[in-house]
Design an enzyme around this catalytic site. Structure first.
Site, short mmCIF file in Angstrom:
data_model
loop_
_atom_site.label_atom_id
_atom_site.label_comp_id
_atom_site.label_asym_id
_atom_site.label_seq_id
_atom_site.Cartn_x
_atom_site.Cartn_y
_atom_site.Cartn_z
N GLU A 1 -9.68 -1.94 5.39
CA GLU A 1 -10.24 -1.57 6.68
C GLU A 1 -11.54 -2.34 6.95
O GLU A 1 -12.23 -2.75 6.01
CB GLU A 1 -10.55 -0.06 6.68
CG GLU A 1 -9.33 0.84 6.43
CD GLU A 1 -8.48 1.07 7.67
OE1 GLU A 1 -8.35 0.15 8.51
OE2 GLU A 1 -7.94 2.18 7.80
N ASN B 1 -7.31 -2.42 14.49
CA ASN B 1 -8.71 -2.67 14.12
C ASN B 1 -8.85 -3.91 13.24
O ASN B 1 -9.92 -4.17 12.71
CB ASN B 1 -9.30 -1.44 13.41
CG ASN B 1 -8.60 -1.15 12.08
OD1 ASN B 1 -7.66 -1.84 11.70
ND2 ASN B 1 -9.07 -0.12 11.39
N HIS C 1 -7.19 -4.48 10.36
CA HIS C 1 -6.94 -4.32 8.91
C HIS C 1 -5.67 -5.06 8.50
O HIS C 1 -4.77 -5.29 9.30
CB HIS C 1 -6.90 -2.84 8.51
CG HIS C 1 -5.69 -2.07 8.92
ND1 HIS C 1 -5.71 -0.70 9.12
CD2 HIS C 1 -4.39 -2.42 9.15
CE1 HIS C 1 -4.51 -0.27 9.45
NE2 HIS C 1 -3.69 -1.30 9.48
N ASP D 1 0.82 -1.21 0.00
CA ASP D 1 0.00 0.00 0.00
C ASP D 1 0.85 1.25 0.00
O ASP D 1 2.07 1.21 0.17
CB ASP D 1 -0.96 0.00 1.20
CG ASP D 1 -0.30 -0.48 2.49
OD1 ASP D 1 0.93 -0.41 2.59
OD2 ASP D 1 -1.02 -0.94 3.39
C1 F6R Z 1 1.57 -1.40 6.12
C2 F6R Z 1 0.24 -1.98 6.24
C3 F6R Z 1 -0.53 -1.96 7.51
C4 F6R Z 1 0.33 -2.26 8.75
C5 F6R Z 1 -0.51 -2.20 10.02
C6 F6R Z 1 0.33 -2.42 11.26
O1 F6R Z 1 2.06 -1.55 4.80
O2 F6R Z 1 -0.26 -2.45 5.27
O3 F6R Z 1 -1.57 -2.90 7.43
O4 F6R Z 1 0.92 -3.52 8.61
O5 F6R Z 1 -1.16 -0.97 10.10
O6 F6R Z 1 1.21 -1.35 11.41
P1 F6R Z 1 2.33 -1.35 12.55
O7 F6R Z 1 3.31 -2.41 12.20
O8 F6R Z 1 2.94 0.03 12.46
O9 F6R Z 1 1.63 -1.61 13.84
#
Ligand code: F6R
Length: 241
Positions: free
Chosen positions: A143, A136, A138, A67
């Site tokens: 989401e 959450n 995702h 992403d």
């Molecule tokens: C990042 C992504 C997100 C993160 C998630 C966890 O490319 O796709 O899904 O993996 O938000 O983020 P952290 O590791 O910062 O807790």
């Protein structure tokens, strides 16, 4: 879904690096799905260390990131382009022509997303997909919602994600409220998935995942349908049985 509970973040990062090393040893031109965020930083540091020690070679590998914020310029210090350069690409021998990140500066996000899916398909799909998980639930920026979108697509970020990621932006700096994200289909088509989960803030989402219910309200729960998903979870994040 298999779990390995790691004693700490360092062990989790090393085991994740072992998985990537194993895939590249078996298939030097493997297609890797890459994530950003705090969780894989230790993995990327370990991969850089192994590359410097001559233990791993990315020269034939292909990368597809999950992403990117939208809109954002690639040179913005909080863009995922910038993140990947800083944590991995500037330090190892990935061929730049074979690394892909959705273009958050495009004028035509729909076209960018369609081209991204076509490029993943043309590369033969993803051999190993690295994922983190949002508080959450995702994955990527898929989401929680009444329905999830299969293909790569533009999406609005939820309040939960905006709150969780605000820490990366300077106070007063405006943060993009949208993103381009790989959809559930290319993620679930990956031949192997590695979900990295670290820290006490992830314990409650892990408790929900371990309940075993599949719901679009917890996008990570769709991984329960995938035949080869390994969760590397440190003790702080593991909710117990
Ligand atoms: C990042 C992504 C997100 C993160 C998630 C966890 O490319 O796709 O899904 O993996 O938000 O983020 P952290 O590791 O910062 O807790």
């Amino acid at each position: 879904m298999k779990y390995i509970i790691c004693k700490d973040y360092k062990e989790l990062s090393c085991r994740a690096a072992d998985e990537i090393a194993g895939v590249l040893a078996a298939k030097p031109n493997a297609v890797l799905g890459l994530a950003t965020g705090s969780t894989p930083e230790g993995l990327y540091a370990e991969l850089c260390r192994r590359y410097a020690a001559g233990e791993i070679d990315f020269s034939q590998a292909t990368g597809f990131n999950l992403d990117e914020y939208y809109p954002i310029r690639p040179e913005h210090p909080q863009s995922y382009h910038f993140y990947m350069d800083r944590h991995l690409f500037l330090h190892v021998n990935f061929d730049r022509a074979r690394v892909h990140i959705p273009d958050g500066s495009t004028d035509d996000p729909e076209e960018e997303c369609a081209a991204y899916d076509a490029a993943i398909e043309a590369a033969g799909g993803i051999d190993l997909q690295i994922l983190g998980i949002g508080q959450n639930g995702h994955i990527g920026f898929n989401e929680p919602a009444p329905a999830l979108i299969a293909g790569t697509h533009p999406t609005a970020l939820t309040e939960s994600t905006l709150g969780a990621n605000a820490r990366f932006f300077a106070p007063g700096e405006s943060m993009p409220h949208s993103a381009l994200t790989m959809g559930m289909a290319p993620i679930l088509r990956a031949r192997k998935i590695l979900l990295l989960v670290s820290g006490a803030a992830k314990r409650s989402v892990m408790r929900r995942l371990r309940e075993g219910t599949i719901t679009t309200d917890l996008p990570a729960s769709l991984l329960l349908t995938h035949p080869d998903t390994l969760v590397l979870c440190d003790r702080e994040a593991y909710p117990g049985d």
